[in-house]
Design an enzyme around this catalytic site. Structure first.
Site, short mmCIF file in Angstrom:
data_model
loop_
_atom_site.label_atom_id
_atom_site.label_comp_id
_atom_site.label_asym_id
_atom_site.label_seq_id
_atom_site.Cartn_x
_atom_site.Cartn_y
_atom_site.Cartn_z
N ASP A 69 0.87 -1.18 0.00
CA ASP A 69 0.00 0.00 0.00
C ASP A 69 0.90 1.23 0.00
O ASP A 69 1.76 1.39 0.88
CB ASP A 69 -0.92 0.01 1.22
CG ASP A 69 -2.10 -0.93 1.05
OD1 ASP A 69 -2.16 -1.65 0.04
OD2 ASP A 69 -2.97 -0.95 1.95
N HIS A 218 3.54 -2.13 3.90
CA HIS A 218 3.54 -0.71 3.59
C HIS A 218 4.95 -0.30 3.17
O HIS A 218 5.93 -0.62 3.85
CB HIS A 218 3.09 0.12 4.79
CG HIS A 218 1.62 0.02 5.06
ND1 HIS A 218 1.07 -1.03 5.76
CD2 HIS A 218 0.59 0.83 4.68
CE1 HIS A 218 -0.25 -0.85 5.82
NE2 HIS A 218 -0.56 0.26 5.18
#
Length: 260
Positions: A69, A218
């Site tokens: 992400d 992430h």
């Protein structure tokens, strides 16, 4: 950007046992299993099946799917891309409008090096408080932004901001020709001011790993960037193979007799 991951997973699993109500907001969660088996998601499985959404590869094969992400850049994505290129591993990067605006060269590099761009919306809103038209605009605007800076002109996979969803948002996304992709492995890795070291990221991934895992990381995490090469190499040694979400999606569209 903070994506809802495995916080309060037991509570999330408890909520899963209740029927899904149209329009009611849910946060993605699951009950972790031990012994490297896929996590349990309770009643969520029925609604995911209904709307062609998925959170893992349930074939039982030792396939893995790396997803990142990317809401903003912290300086580690180039390093991550270097490792993926070196190890010949595909990934999917779920980006926002802010990311595309601020890092067009990185988005272009992702596509040029064979990775998939996923739709994480333009402004990272809560889909569950929006109507179909507003969600469509968020997704379409992001798709157009990606097309302006890269050769990928269509975004098929969507990951809802913060992992929040409802039966309406799943239904509308399906009607818009999009596929919701959740995850079956994640940990708290987005807190840039409290990174715990590469060993922490490595251990979290290795202790949760299971066949068919869709791994959420992430790219703002220095821990992830530093640990990634060893993670990939050691998982390959354990017999896992890294595949693209396109491979998984295609396998779900084919009749089972063509998969063997």
């Amino acid at each position: 950007m903070k994506t809802t991951t495995t916080l309060l997973l037991s509570l999330a699993f408890f909520l899963c046992v209740f029927p899904m109500n149209t329009g009611y907001a849910y946060g993605w969660g699951y009950q972790k299993n031990s012994n490297h088996t896929p996590p349990e998601i309770g009643a969520y499985q029925e609604v995911l099946d209904k709307y062609n959404a998925f959170y893992l590869d349930d074939s039982g094969e030792k396939n893995l799917y790396l997803t990142f992400d990317n809401g903003y850049e912290q300086g580690f994505t180039s390093e991550i891309l270097d490792v993926l290129k070196q190890e010949e591993v595909p990934a999917t990067f779920f980006v926002t409008g802010h990311y595309v605006e601020s890092e067009p060269d990185l988005v272009k590099r992702m596509v040029d090096e064979g990775h998939i761009i996923g739709n994480h919306s333009y402004h990272h809103p809560d889909f569950t408080v929006m109507d179909k038209e507003a969600i469509n605009k968020e997704l379409t605007d992001l798709e157009q932004a990606v097309a302006e800076v890269s050769d990928q002109d269509e975004l098929i996979y969507v990951r809802p901001p913060r992992g929040t969803f409802s039966t309406d948002t799943l239904k509308w996304s399906t009607e818009l020709g999009l596929v919701h992709v959740f995850w079956s492995l994640a940990f708290i890795d987005w807190e840039t001011n409290s990174q715990k070291g590469a060993d922490y990221a490595y251990d979290e991934i290795m202790k949760q790993i299971h066949p068919g895992a869709i791994i959420l990381l992430h790219a703002v995490s220095s821990d992830n960037a530093t640990a990634l090469e060893k993670v990939i190499q050691d998982l390959k040694q354990e017999g896992y193979q890294f595949k693209s979400l396109d491979d998984l999606w295609m396998s779900k569209q084919l009749p089972k007799q063509f998969l063997y």
